[in-house]
Design a protein around this motif. Structure first.
Motif, PDB file in Angstrom:
ATOM      1  N   PRO A  95      66.737 -92.303  66.942  1.00  0.00           N
ATOM      2  CA  PRO A  95      65.956 -92.184  68.186  1.00  0.00           C
ATOM      3  C   PRO A  95      65.462 -93.549  68.660  1.00  0.00           C
ATOM      4  CG  PRO A  95      64.829 -91.112  66.318  1.00  0.00           C
ATOM      5  CD  PRO A  95      66.092 -91.683  65.785  1.00  0.00           C
ATOM      6  N   GLN A  96      65.378 -93.673  69.962  1.00  0.00           N
ATOM      7  CA  GLN A  96      64.957 -94.963  70.547  1.00  0.00           C
ATOM      8  C   GLN A  96      63.455 -95.166  70.310  1.00  0.00           C
ATOM      9  OE1 GLN A  96      66.730 -95.478  74.449  1.00  0.00           O
ATOM     10  NE2 GLN A  96      64.852 -96.504  75.119  1.00  0.00           N
ATOM     11  N   GLN A  97      63.093 -96.329  69.772  1.00  0.00           N
ATOM     12  CA  GLN A  97      61.692 -96.580  69.412  1.00  0.00           C
ATOM     13  C   GLN A  97      60.854 -97.020  70.609  1.00  0.00           C
ATOM     14  OE1 GLN A  97      60.511 -95.967  66.345  1.00  0.00           O
ATOM     15  NE2 GLN A  97      62.560 -95.240  65.834  1.00  0.00           N
ATOM     16  N   SER A  98      61.447 -97.798  71.512  1.00  0.00           N
ATOM     17  CA  SER A  98      60.669 -98.371  72.605  1.00  0.00           C
ATOM     18  C   SER A  98      60.960 -97.663  73.913  1.00  0.00           C
ATOM     19  CB  SER A  98      60.995 -99.846  72.751  1.00  0.00           C
ATOM     20  OG  SER A  98      60.583-100.499  71.592  1.00  0.00           O
ATOM     21  N   GLN A  99      60.074 -97.878  74.872  1.00  0.00           N
ATOM     22  CA  GLN A  99      60.253 -97.269  76.195  1.00  0.00           C
ATOM     23  C   GLN A  99      60.824 -98.299  77.168  1.00  0.00           C
ATOM     24  OE1 GLN A  99      56.164 -96.165  76.904  1.00  0.00           O
ATOM     25  NE2 GLN A  99      56.691 -94.015  76.615  1.00  0.00           N
TER      26      GLN A  99
ATOM     27  N   SER B 137      54.561 -98.873  74.023  1.00  0.00           N
ATOM     28  CA  SER B 137      53.720 -97.899  74.707  1.00  0.00           C
ATOM     29  C   SER B 137      53.378 -98.460  76.089  1.00  0.00           C
ATOM     30  CB  SER B 137      52.464 -97.662  73.876  1.00  0.00           C
ATOM     31  OG  SER B 137      51.679 -96.716  74.515  1.00  0.00           O
ATOM     32  N   ILE B 138      54.196 -98.139  77.054  1.00  0.00           N
ATOM     33  CA  ILE B 138      54.061 -98.763  78.384  1.00  0.00           C
ATOM     34  C   ILE B 138      52.884 -98.175  79.156  1.00  0.00           C
ATOM     35  CG2 ILE B 138      55.181 -98.998  80.648  1.00  0.00           C
ATOM     36  CD1 ILE B 138      57.791 -99.414  79.145  1.00  0.00           C
ATOM     37  N   GLY B 139      52.636 -96.880  78.939  1.00  0.00           N
ATOM     38  CA  GLY B 139      51.580 -96.220  79.706  1.00  0.00           C
ATOM     39  C   GLY B 139      52.098 -95.889  81.101  1.00  0.00           C
ATOM     40  N   SER B 140      51.232 -95.995  82.099  1.00  0.00           N
ATOM     41  CA  SER B 140      51.649 -95.649  83.457  1.00  0.00           C
ATOM     42  C   SER B 140      52.615 -96.718  83.993  1.00  0.00           C
ATOM     43  CB  SER B 140      50.409 -95.564  84.347  1.00  0.00           C
ATOM     44  OG  SER B 140      50.802 -95.749  85.684  1.00  0.00           O
ATOM     45  N   PRO B 141      53.736 -96.313  84.586  1.00  0.00           N
ATOM     46  CA  PRO B 141      54.680 -97.294  85.149  1.00  0.00           C
ATOM     47  C   PRO B 141      54.044 -98.137  86.260  1.00  0.00           C
ATOM     48  CG  PRO B 141      55.664 -95.110  85.084  1.00  0.00           C
ATOM     49  CD  PRO B 141      54.228 -94.941  84.702  1.00  0.00           C
ATOM     50  N   GLU B 142      52.981 -97.595  86.869  1.00  0.00           N
ATOM     51  CA  GLU B 142      52.315 -98.336  87.947  1.00  0.00           C
ATOM     52  C   GLU B 142      51.256 -99.293  87.400  1.00  0.00           C
ATOM     53  OE1 GLU B 142      50.988 -95.594  90.879  1.00  0.00           O
ATOM     54  OE2 GLU B 142      52.979 -94.730  91.124  1.00  0.00           O
ATOM     55  N   ASP B 143      51.004 -99.165  86.104  1.00  0.00           N
ATOM     56  CA  ASP B 143      50.032-100.048  85.465  1.00  0.00           C
ATOM     57  C   ASP B 143      50.499-100.285  84.017  1.00  0.00           C
ATOM     58  OD1 ASP B 143      47.832-101.532  84.856  1.00  0.00           O
ATOM     59  OD2 ASP B 143      46.475 -99.822  84.654  1.00  0.00           O
ATOM     60  N   PRO B 144      51.695-100.897  83.890  1.00  0.00           N
ATOM     61  CA  PRO B 144      52.268-101.002  82.549  1.00  0.00           C
ATOM     62  C   PRO B 144      51.394-101.852  81.633  1.00  0.00           C
ATOM     63  CG  PRO B 144      53.542-102.286  84.133  1.00  0.00           C
ATOM     64  CD  PRO B 144      52.524-101.528  84.913  1.00  0.00           C
ATOM     65  N   SER B 145      51.347-101.490  80.365  1.00  0.00           N
ATOM     66  CA  SER B 145      50.433-102.162  79.437  1.00  0.00           C
ATOM     67  C   SER B 145      50.708-103.666  79.434  1.00  0.00           C
ATOM     68  CB  SER B 145      50.582-101.594  78.030  1.00  0.00           C
ATOM     69  OG  SER B 145      51.858-101.925  77.545  1.00  0.00           O
ATOM     70  N   PRO B 146      49.639-104.468  79.358  1.00  0.00           N
ATOM     71  CA  PRO B 146      49.817-105.920  79.440  1.00  0.00           C
ATOM     72  C   PRO B 146      50.726-106.467  78.351  1.00  0.00           C
ATOM     73  CG  PRO B 146      47.485-105.319  79.537  1.00  0.00           C
ATOM     74  CD  PRO B 146      48.237-104.063  79.241  1.00  0.00           C
ATOM     75  N   ASP B 147      50.781-105.780  77.198  1.00  0.00           N
ATOM     76  CA  ASP B 147      51.658-106.321  76.147  1.00  0.00           C
ATOM     77  C   ASP B 147      53.102-105.848  76.267  1.00  0.00           C
ATOM     78  OD1 ASP B 147      50.977-103.803  75.474  1.00  0.00           O
ATOM     79  OD2 ASP B 147      50.645-104.202  73.331  1.00  0.00           O
ATOM     80  N   SER B 148      53.421-105.056  77.302  1.00  0.00           N
ATOM     81  CA  SER B 148      54.836-104.723  77.506  1.00  0.00           C
ATOM     82  C   SER B 148      55.530-105.924  78.154  1.00  0.00           C
ATOM     83  CB  SER B 148      54.985-103.464  78.372  1.00  0.00           C
ATOM     84  OG  SER B 148      54.418-103.663  79.646  1.00  0.00           O
TER      85      SER B 148
END
Ligand code: GSH
Length: 237
Positions: free
Chosen positions: A2-6, A64-75
């Motif tokens: 399974p894919q680990q990242s988004q 863990s990207i979170g919302s695509p409109e507010d992607p996590s700063p560490d993405s």
């Protein structure tokens, strides 16, 4: 496994640059989500949080990207179709997009970089900028000269073909349907020149690209044509 990242792809229909990334993701059978960006009305969050240059395709990648409109700063935020296609190839080595052999990889990159340098200006110039058909035919001849006698850009399938397919197929479609700002009739005349024996190898390559399952799965000719018919840049006065 399974894919680990988004992966979030910021994209839109019709764009040949975005199509490259969709093809690469399809080749890799990657899981991803798409967010469609209205280029006529770019959302402020896209410029602030994803791509300050404002162009698509763009990507957010992370655990863990979170919302695509507010992607996590560490993405990781990325843009430019060549960068994205190579990134997908590196993330999913089994896709075969990036050849393992360094010489083959370098040749694929040379093909892709040269394709962009030769074809992009000719595409914009002929279809939307009043340049003569010779501009386009010279660019097609340069692409053909780089092709091996058979097979894909470097023989076996690679990211170089993903870079070439969306634009080559669209250009043939636009010629066939006389879409663009060139004088009426020049499209069909230019296509007839491409059907001459001197361009047989290029046309064979284009047919091979169209037959690739990742191309078929990511391209809808009818929808593409309908999009061009509504695009003011492609309409003759
Ligand atoms: N060199 C870029 C070109 C991308 C590009 O030009 N995208 C267009 C859509 S097809 C865009 O975002 N245009 C909006 C703008 O320039 O503001 C790539 O290969 O990704």
């Amino acid at each position: 496994m399974p894919q680990q990242s988004q992966i979030v792809l910021y994209t839109r229909e019709q764009s040949p640059f975005c199509h490259r990334v969709h093809m690469a993701l399809e080749e890799a059978q990657a899981e991803f989500s798409s967010v469609f960006i209205d280029l006529a009305n770019k959302p402020a969050w896209f410029l602030e949080k994803v791509n300050p240059i404002g162009k698509i395709p763009a990507m957010a990648y992370g655990h863990s990207i979170g919302s695509p409109e507010d992607p996590s700063p560490d993405s990781t935020k990325l843009a430019e179709s060549l960068v994205l296609v190579l990134f997908v190839g590196d993330l999913f080595p089994y896709s075969g997009l990036v050849p393992a052999d360094p010489a083959l990889r370098a040749r694929a990159l040379l093909f892709a970089v040269d394709f962009e340098a030769r074809v992009l200006d000719a595409y914009k110039g002929f279809f939307f900028g009043g340049a003569p058909p010779r501009t386009l035919l010279d660019a097609f001849a340069a692409v053909q000269a780089r092709l091996p006698p058979a097979g894909f850009a470097v023989g076996t399938w690679s990211f170089a073909d993903v870079m070439a397919a969306p634009l080559l197929v669209r250009m043939v479609l636009l010629l066939e349907h006389e879409m663009g700002t060139f004088a009426a009739g020049e499209g069909k005349k230019t296509l007839a020149a491409l059907k001459e024996p001197g361009f047989a190898r290029l046309m064979e390559y284009i047919e091979d690209l169209k037959a690739r399952p990742s191309f078929k799965a990511t391209y809808d000719e009818g929808a593409n044509l309908a999009g061009w018919k509504k695009n003011p840049a492609a309409l003759r006065d």
